[in-house]
Design a protein around this motif. Structure first.
Motif, short mmCIF file in Angstrom:
data_model
loop_
_atom_site.label_atom_id
_atom_site.label_comp_id
_atom_site.label_asym_id
_atom_site.label_seq_id
_atom_site.Cartn_x
_atom_site.Cartn_y
_atom_site.Cartn_z
N GLU A 52 -33.86 24.48 -50.70
CA GLU A 52 -33.43 24.05 -49.03
C GLU A 52 -33.49 25.23 -48.26
O GLU A 52 -33.98 25.29 -46.98
CB GLU A 52 -32.03 23.53 -49.04
CG GLU A 52 -31.78 21.90 -49.85
CD GLU A 52 -30.67 21.39 -49.83
OE1 GLU A 52 -29.55 22.07 -49.15
OE2 GLU A 52 -30.39 20.61 -50.50
N GLN A 94 -37.05 26.49 -47.33
CA GLN A 94 -37.80 25.51 -46.59
C GLN A 94 -37.17 25.73 -45.40
O GLN A 94 -38.11 25.62 -44.15
CB GLN A 94 -37.47 23.97 -46.97
CG GLN A 94 -38.27 23.61 -48.42
CD GLN A 94 -37.96 22.38 -48.89
OE1 GLN A 94 -37.04 21.57 -48.26
NE2 GLN A 94 -38.66 21.87 -49.78
N GLU A 95 -35.96 25.70 -44.86
CA GLU A 95 -35.61 26.25 -43.68
C GLU A 95 -36.06 27.40 -42.97
O GLU A 95 -36.36 27.38 -41.70
CB GLU A 95 -33.82 26.14 -43.72
CG GLU A 95 -33.42 26.32 -42.25
CD GLU A 95 -33.64 25.02 -41.50
OE1 GLU A 95 -33.57 25.20 -40.09
OE2 GLU A 95 -33.42 23.69 -41.82
N THR A 135 -39.47 26.60 -42.02
CA THR A 135 -39.61 25.78 -40.86
C THR A 135 -39.28 26.67 -39.40
O THR A 135 -40.02 26.70 -38.42
CB THR A 135 -38.51 24.83 -40.78
OG1 THR A 135 -38.86 23.88 -41.96
CG2 THR A 135 -38.42 23.81 -39.49
N ARG A 136 -38.27 27.66 -39.49
CA ARG A 136 -37.87 28.25 -38.65
C ARG A 136 -38.94 29.42 -38.32
O ARG A 136 -39.29 29.58 -37.05
CB ARG A 136 -36.60 29.02 -38.99
CG ARG A 136 -35.79 29.75 -37.59
CD ARG A 136 -34.53 30.43 -38.03
NE ARG A 136 -33.61 29.50 -38.54
CZ ARG A 136 -32.99 29.81 -39.72
NH1 ARG A 136 -32.95 31.06 -40.23
NH2 ARG A 136 -32.16 28.94 -40.00
#
Length: 105
Positions: free
Chosen positions: A66, A69-70, A73-74
């Protein structure tokens, strides 16, 4: 979960751990332990994982996934914002060339 003067006492999988933390870190440590315990309960409810070691490793892998992935994305958002900013700069420069110049006369 209780607070200890030498750190923060947290309970994970029926075991207590005292984590060294400054006053400002205590709430974050407690929130992290709560999050970890909730994830452990979710995985345990699934009933497919046997053994606390395996349970902890699977939850750790899920949480790290997680996080990665964050981060991705950032980074993608940051790169998009940089591209938009560069485009805005080019558009502003192009619009300036179209503005009428004052004529002396």
């Amino acid at each position: 979960m209780s607070r200890d003067t030498g750190g923060v006492a947290v309970r994970v999988l029926e075991r207590e751990y005292v984590i060294a933390a400054s006053g400002e870190q205590r709430d974050a440590v407690l929130a992290s332990a709560d999050y970890l315990n909730e994830r452990l309960r979710e995985l345990r409810r699934g009933g497919r994982v046997v053994g606390n070691d395996r349970l902890l490793v699977l939850v750790a892998l899920n949480v790290v996934n997680e996080l990665l992935q964050e981060r991705s994305t950032r980074l993608d958002r940051s790169a998009a914002l940089e591209r938009l900013s560069a485009l805005e700069g080019r558009l502003t420069a192009a619009l300036r060339t179209l503005e009428p110049t004052p004529h002396s006369g």
